[in-house]
Design an enzyme around this catalytic site. Structure first.
Site, PDB file in Angstrom:
ATOM      1  N   SER A  12       0.539  -0.765   0.197  1.00 16.48           N
ATOM      2  CA  SER A  12       0.076  -0.146  -0.308  1.00 16.48           C
ATOM      3  C   SER A  12       0.806   1.768   0.010  1.00 16.48           C
ATOM      4  O   SER A  12       0.363   2.025  -0.297  1.00 16.48           O
ATOM      5  CB  SER A  12      -0.844  -0.287   1.317  1.00 16.48           C
ATOM      6  OG  SER A  12      -0.115  -0.539   2.781  1.00 16.48           O
ATOM      7  N   SER A 132      14.711  -7.852   3.448  1.00 11.18           N
ATOM      8  CA  SER A 132      15.025  -8.100   4.227  1.00 11.18           C
ATOM      9  C   SER A 132      15.516  -6.453   4.759  1.00 11.18           C
ATOM     10  O   SER A 132      14.760  -5.425   4.405  1.00 11.18           O
ATOM     11  CB  SER A 132      16.543  -8.482   4.741  1.00 11.18           C
ATOM     12  OG  SER A 132      16.999  -8.093   5.911  1.00 11.18           O
ATOM     13  N   TYR A 146      13.914  -3.389  14.935  1.00  9.87           N
ATOM     14  CA  TYR A 146      13.621  -3.882  13.488  1.00  9.87           C
ATOM     15  C   TYR A 146      15.426  -4.635  12.924  1.00  9.87           C
ATOM     16  O   TYR A 146      14.922  -5.238  12.391  1.00  9.87           O
ATOM     17  CB  TYR A 146      14.143  -2.136  13.170  1.00  9.87           C
ATOM     18  CG  TYR A 146      13.644  -2.049  11.819  1.00  9.87           C
ATOM     19  CD1 TYR A 146      12.067  -2.159  10.606  1.00  9.87           C
ATOM     20  CD2 TYR A 146      15.061  -1.941  10.830  1.00  9.87           C
ATOM     21  CE1 TYR A 146      12.039  -1.912   9.069  1.00  9.87           C
ATOM     22  CE2 TYR A 146      14.686  -1.899   9.117  1.00  9.87           C
ATOM     23  CZ  TYR A 146      13.849  -2.217   8.417  1.00  9.87           C
ATOM     24  OH  TYR A 146      13.300  -2.065   7.301  1.00  9.87           O
ATOM     25  N   LYS A 150      14.600  -8.188  11.572  1.00 10.38           N
ATOM     26  CA  LYS A 150      15.766  -7.985   9.758  1.00 10.38           C
ATOM     27  C   LYS A 150      16.322  -8.959   9.921  1.00 10.38           C
ATOM     28  O   LYS A 150      16.155  -9.872   8.756  1.00 10.38           O
ATOM     29  CB  LYS A 150      15.687  -6.802   9.107  1.00 10.38           C
ATOM     30  CG  LYS A 150      14.972  -5.561   9.155  1.00 10.38           C
ATOM     31  CD  LYS A 150      13.542  -6.153   7.541  1.00 10.38           C
ATOM     32  CE  LYS A 150      12.801  -5.109   7.356  1.00 10.38           C
ATOM     33  NZ  LYS A 150      12.399  -6.028   6.292  1.00 10.38           N
TER      34      LYS A 150
END
Length: 277
Positions: A12, A132, A146, A150
């Site tokens: 989106s 990633s 975060y 990842k």
């Protein structure tokens, strides 16, 4: 190029939206899934089909995959971009905030892959492209949640690649560096991060300002979208692709070359000085 049915989870905004638009322009049947598309399902002006996909909800994942297969048949390419960011020191990021980031960025990938993989395996073909990040290769201050998510994507995808190869399924990890993706609108700060009395307040302000500046001066998302299109055309070779500016590529190289303590001091100085060299 052969037309493929593509599902883009997290399509989106930002890099996911740029990718969905580029692949639709290339003639693929593209389904862009995002929680924000709930109630807006259907054809979009950009040429792809919107799905109300919430990667944190197993029932939503199942419904979305079934809808793609009903409308266009089996999924040939699965692209996984859904992500969220919570900035804060490791100490001041709550367990709940960490869990929310991991649930979207890592477990969201797991849920969608597990829903799509049986069909790919039965047909003995398919391409899975988890997004990633350069932060899947190295850490930066105040991005602990975060970065952890990842790194989890990197390790899990490596296992997935080995397991899927005998079934003719390729796994290609895309590692974006900083891009002008508009994620500032989705960037949150941990509830206790850098507040009054925080021992990290000054460093947090400088470090997160550097993160924002790096993104504002980052690469064009369209460049990454074109790389993804070429990877699809080439069948997902190689197994990973770093899409980043030369200075960020250099940082990855130095991360692997220098002693950990030396690299941490260099990178820490950059962020604690607010992005000034």
């Amino acid at each position: 190029m052969q037309t493929k049915t593509v599902l883009v989870a997290g399509g989106s905004s930002g890099l996911g939206l740029a990718t969905a638009r580029e692949l639709a322009r290339a003639g693929h049947r593209v389904f862009a899934g995002a929680r924000s598309f709930s109630g807006q399902e259907g054809d979009a002006p950009e040429g792809f089909y919107r799905l109300g996909l919430d990667v944190t909800d197993p029932a939503s994942v199942t419904r979305s995959v079934n809808e793609v297969e009903r409308l266009a048949g089996p999924i040939d390419v699965l692209i996984l971009c859904a992500a969220q960011i919570v900035l804060g020191s490791c100490e001041e990021t709550s367990i709940e905030e960490l869990q929310a980031v991991v649930d979207t960025n890592f477990m969201g990938i797991v849920r969608v892959v597990q829903a799509v993989l049986p069909s790919m395996r039965a047909r003995k073909r398919g391409l899975i492209m988890p997004f990633s990040s350069i932060n899947g290769l190295l850490g930066t201050p105040f991005s602990g949640a975060y970065v952890a998510s990842k790194h989890a994507v990197e390790g899990w995808a490596e296992c997935l690649r080995m397991e899927c190869r005998p079934f003719g399924i390729r796994v290609c990890v895309v590692r974006p560096g900083d891009h002008r993706s508009g994620s500032v609108a989705y960037r949150q700060h941990a509830s206790r991060a850098g507040g009054q009395g925080s021992p990290y307040a000054q460093a947090h302000a400088r470090g997160t300002a550097a993160i924002a500046r790096d993104e504002a001066g980052g690469s064009d998302p369209q460049r990454l979208a074109r790389v993804v299109a070429r990877l699809i055309e080439g069948g997902g070779k190689p197994g990973q692709r770093l899409v980043a500016r030369i200075d960020q590529r250099l940082a990855v190289w130095l991360h692997d070359l220098l002693p950990a303590g030396v690299f941490s001091r260099i990178l820490g100085m950059y962020y604690l000085k607010g992005g000034q060299s």
